[in-house]
Structure formats: C-alpha cells, structure tokens
Design a protein around this motif. Structure first.
Motif, PDB file in Angstrom:
ATOM      1  N   GLY A  27       0.986  -1.189   0.460  1.00 43.01           N
ATOM      2  CA  GLY A  27       0.074  -0.045  -0.046  1.00 43.01           C
ATOM      3  C   GLY A  27       1.247   1.097   0.061  1.00 43.01           C
ATOM      4  O   GLY A  27       2.151   1.591  -0.066  1.00 43.01           O
ATOM      5  N   GLU A  28       0.550   2.913  -0.338  1.00 40.63           N
ATOM      6  CA  GLU A  28       0.998   3.321  -0.099  1.00 40.63           C
ATOM      7  C   GLU A  28       1.337   4.055   1.091  1.00 40.63           C
ATOM      8  O   GLU A  28       0.423   3.703   2.212  1.00 40.63           O
ATOM      9  N   VAL A  29       2.451   5.238   1.306  1.00 35.12           N
ATOM     10  CA  VAL A  29       2.624   5.274   2.331  1.00 35.12           C
ATOM     11  C   VAL A  29       3.537   7.170   2.350  1.00 35.12           C
ATOM     12  O   VAL A  29       3.637   6.857   1.137  1.00 35.12           O
ATOM     13  N   THR A  30       3.255   8.107   3.596  1.00 34.27           N
ATOM     14  CA  THR A  30       3.920   8.955   3.083  1.00 34.27           C
ATOM     15  C   THR A  30       5.528   9.013   4.171  1.00 34.27           C
ATOM     16  O   THR A  30       5.513   9.077   4.404  1.00 34.27           O
ATOM     17  N   SER A  58       7.952  15.690   1.529  1.00 34.41           N
ATOM     18  CA  SER A  58       6.947  14.767   1.526  1.00 34.41           C
ATOM     19  C   SER A  58       6.872  13.921   0.042  1.00 34.41           C
ATOM     20  O   SER A  58       6.434  15.080  -0.633  1.00 34.41           O
ATOM     21  N   ARG A  59       6.660  12.301   0.095  1.00 35.54           N
ATOM     22  CA  ARG A  59       6.125  11.778  -1.217  1.00 35.54           C
ATOM     23  C   ARG A  59       5.336  10.528  -0.819  1.00 35.54           C
ATOM     24  O   ARG A  59       5.419  10.427   0.046  1.00 35.54           O
ATOM     25  N   ASP A  60       4.338  10.200  -1.590  1.00 37.63           N
ATOM     26  CA  ASP A  60       3.784   8.771  -1.361  1.00 37.63           C
ATOM     27  C   ASP A  60       5.247   7.582  -1.897  1.00 37.63           C
ATOM     28  O   ASP A  60       5.658   7.172  -3.535  1.00 37.63           O
ATOM     29  N   ALA A  61       4.719   6.657  -1.143  1.00 39.62           N
ATOM     30  CA  ALA A  61       5.583   5.658  -1.450  1.00 39.62           C
ATOM     31  C   ALA A  61       5.437   4.046  -1.468  1.00 39.62           C
ATOM     32  O   ALA A  61       4.254   4.403  -0.291  1.00 39.62           O
ATOM     33  N   ASN A  62       5.629   2.925  -2.277  1.00 37.80           N
ATOM     34  CA  ASN A  62       5.370   2.044  -2.423  1.00 37.80           C
ATOM     35  C   ASN A  62       5.633   1.666  -1.237  1.00 37.80           C
ATOM     36  O   ASN A  62       6.717   1.162  -0.938  1.00 37.80           O
ATOM     37  N   GLU A  63       4.792   0.356   0.256  1.00 38.72           N
ATOM     38  CA  GLU A  63       5.400  -0.188   1.445  1.00 38.72           C
ATOM     39  C   GLU A  63       5.076  -1.863   1.314  1.00 38.72           C
ATOM     40  O   GLU A  63       2.550  -1.356   1.122  1.00 38.72           O
ATOM     41  N   SER A  64       5.483  -2.453   1.553  1.00 41.04           N
ATOM     42  CA  SER A  64       5.320  -3.870   1.341  1.00 41.04           C
ATOM     43  C   SER A  64       5.684  -4.527   2.485  1.00 41.04           C
ATOM     44  O   SER A  64       5.944  -3.642   3.423  1.00 41.04           O
ATOM     45  N   GLU A  65       4.221  -5.651   3.042  1.00 42.02           N
ATOM     46  CA  GLU A  65       4.351  -6.317   4.042  1.00 42.02           C
ATOM     47  C   GLU A  65       4.874  -7.919   3.761  1.00 42.02           C
ATOM     48  O   GLU A  65       4.544  -7.811   2.525  1.00 42.02           O
ATOM     49  N   TYR A  66       6.242  -8.134   4.557  1.00 39.93           N
ATOM     50  CA  TYR A  66       7.048  -9.016   4.176  1.00 39.93           C
ATOM     51  C   TYR A  66       6.560  -9.657   5.247  1.00 39.93           C
ATOM     52  O   TYR A  66       6.665  -9.459   6.270  1.00 39.93           O
ATOM     53  N   ARG A  67       7.121 -11.881   4.899  1.00 35.76           N
ATOM     54  CA  ARG A  67       7.300 -12.444   6.196  1.00 35.76           C
ATOM     55  C   ARG A  67       8.471 -13.034   5.391  1.00 35.76           C
ATOM     56  O   ARG A  67       8.692 -13.322   4.544  1.00 35.76           O
TER      57      ARG A  67
END
Length: 285
Positions: free
Chosen positions: A97-100, A188-197
C-alpha cells in the motif's frame, strides 16, 4: 576491499572522482580462497543492530517474522550467517500500500538566514534528528549551488517517531551549527510499502561445513592449459591480468563453462582450483 571488488567498482569511481582514470577493458583476477572468503562471496553477515539481523534472528526463534518496508532486504543473497551458522532466508511479499515518506533538505549557504518558522542550535535538536543529520553536519557538505545542497531520507512518520523537530511537523527552518546558519526544508512524497514474511532454514551449522557445501557445488579445476593460457592464469594470480588476447578469451571460455558464484552478462566470479590451490576468480570480458 578485495582486489576484485575494487576492479568491479572502478568504472564508477573513475567517473566520479579521478580525472584520467581508465578501467581495463578485460579483467581476470584470482585471489586465494579461504573458507571465510568463500562464505563472504555467497552470503551476508548482518550487523547485530540491522533490520536484516532482527528479522532473521526473530524467524530463527519464532519460526517466522514479519516486517513492513519499501524494499526487499535480501536481494543480493538469500543466505545469511548468524552466530557462525548459515541460514537460507525466504522473503515473501504479502501485500502493499502507499505511505508518506519524508526527506529533510539542507541549504549550506542560504541567501536568507532569517527564520520563518524558528531557529535552533544543532546540539539542541532531538537525538533522532542529530542521528540522521550527522551525515551532513559532521563533514563539510557540498555547497555553491542554488537551493538545497543535501537531502537526508527520514522515512515515514511512524519510523521517525514523535521526537523529531522536522517530521511530520516542521518546527524550525534555521539550524545553527558552529556559528554557521543553515536553512532546512522538508519534502514529502507517496511511496509503496509492502508487508513481508520471513522464514529461515539452517543450511550449515558452521563455516567449515558451509564452505565445503559451496566447494561441492561450484569448485572446478583449470587443467590442460597451453603455455599462453597458463601465462594468463598466473598473471591473474600475481596481481591481475588486463590484456585481451586469444589466450585470455580461451581461459574465459573455460571458466564460463562452469556455474559461477555470481554471474552477469559481462562479468562474474567463479571458484577455481589451479595447481592444487583454490581461488576466487573475478572476470570481465
């Protein structure tokens, strides 16, 4: 730095720092290969305070671990050395999802040094800011260009916490350090952040066992060489061979017939035996 690492990075170093520096067109460099050298080539040893160390040790203790991040941790290698044992790491992306994210910018020689928001002495900044900005203020930062001269990635507001003077709310725009006044901005900018296992499997209990596993898979002998080919190989052992020739290309063809530790289109590293000794052979062609 190992000799082959210097050669591999030489082009970039020359283009940035040294006028007239030329990277050789071809390279064959052969360094003695101890068990430690072999392990270094195909695994990583994360620092105890690093994110890599945290997720691997957590996965070892708990069976798996998770993290949120904007990049893969194990893109260079998926084999990790922790407390002398070696583990294969599986990194699975679960969702994104996106985060700042925030970047703090520093103008070293601003035309206007009067504050719009406020000013603060560098030593009075919260520790979280000094830890990040030390890379700018501990050395003479670049200057002489219009606008901001340096930028420091802060990450997300969650990563920064509540203590920063700049993120997510900027309270000061002038920082005073050793009598000099610096202008500070925040972007600031929007960036894609992932959840990892992360899951791990122990592949070797110690260095000796791991190195032997690598030898079993990758080690091969250079034999039956002509005098010209032998001259290329012995030059590579004695400081590196940097001249193209039929003999050089023949040796490279022999090497590339085998699986390398690391391979790309025009360079790679192989584990080679020659005259009873083992070498890490780095080649560019």
């Amino acid at each position: 730095m190992r000799r082959r690492e210097f050669l591999a990075t030489g082009t970039a170093l020359c283009s940035i720092a040294v006028a007239g520096c030329a990277h050789p067109d071809v390279v064959l460099d052969m360094d003695d290969a101890s068990s430690d050298d072999i392990a270094y080539e195909v695994s990583m040893s994360p620092d105890p305070g690093s994110e890599e160390y945290r997720v691997v040790t957590s996965a070892i203790e708990n069976g798996s671990a998770t993290r949120s991040g904007r990049y893969d941790l194990f893109d260079r290698t998926d084999t990790v050395r922790v407390d002398d044992a070696f583990y294969a790491v599986t990194e699975t992306r679960l969702g994104s999802g996106e985060v700042t994210v925030y970047e703090v910018l520093v103008d070293v020689d601003p035309d206007d040094t009067s504050p719009d928001r406020g000013e603060i002495r560098y030593d009075d900044l919260p520790a979280t800011d000094r830890e990040r900005l030390d890379v700018v203020f501990s050395e003479d930062p670049p200057s002489g260009q219009d606008g901001y001269d340096a930028g420091v990635s802060y990450g997300t507001a969650e990563e920064v916490g509540n203590g920063s003077a700049f993120v997510p709310e900027q309270r000061y725009d002038i920082v005073v350090h050793d009598g000099d006044r610096y202008r500070v901005g925040v972007e600031s900018r929007d960036a894609n952040e992932s959840e990892y296992r992360y899951e791990v499997t122990r592949v070797a209990p110690d260095l000796s066992t791991f190195a032997d596993q690598v030898r079993d898979r990758y080690l091969f002998a250079l034999t039956g060489l002509s005098d010209a080919e032998r001259s290329v190989v012995e030059g590579a052992i004695d400081g590196g061979h940097f001249e193209d020739s039929d003999a050089f290309q023949s040796v490279i063809d022999r090497i590339r017939d085998h699986e390398g530790l690391n391979e790309d289109d025009f360079y790679g590293t192989w584990l080679v035996a020659y005259e009873g000794d083992e070498y890490l052979a780095y080649a560019e062609w």
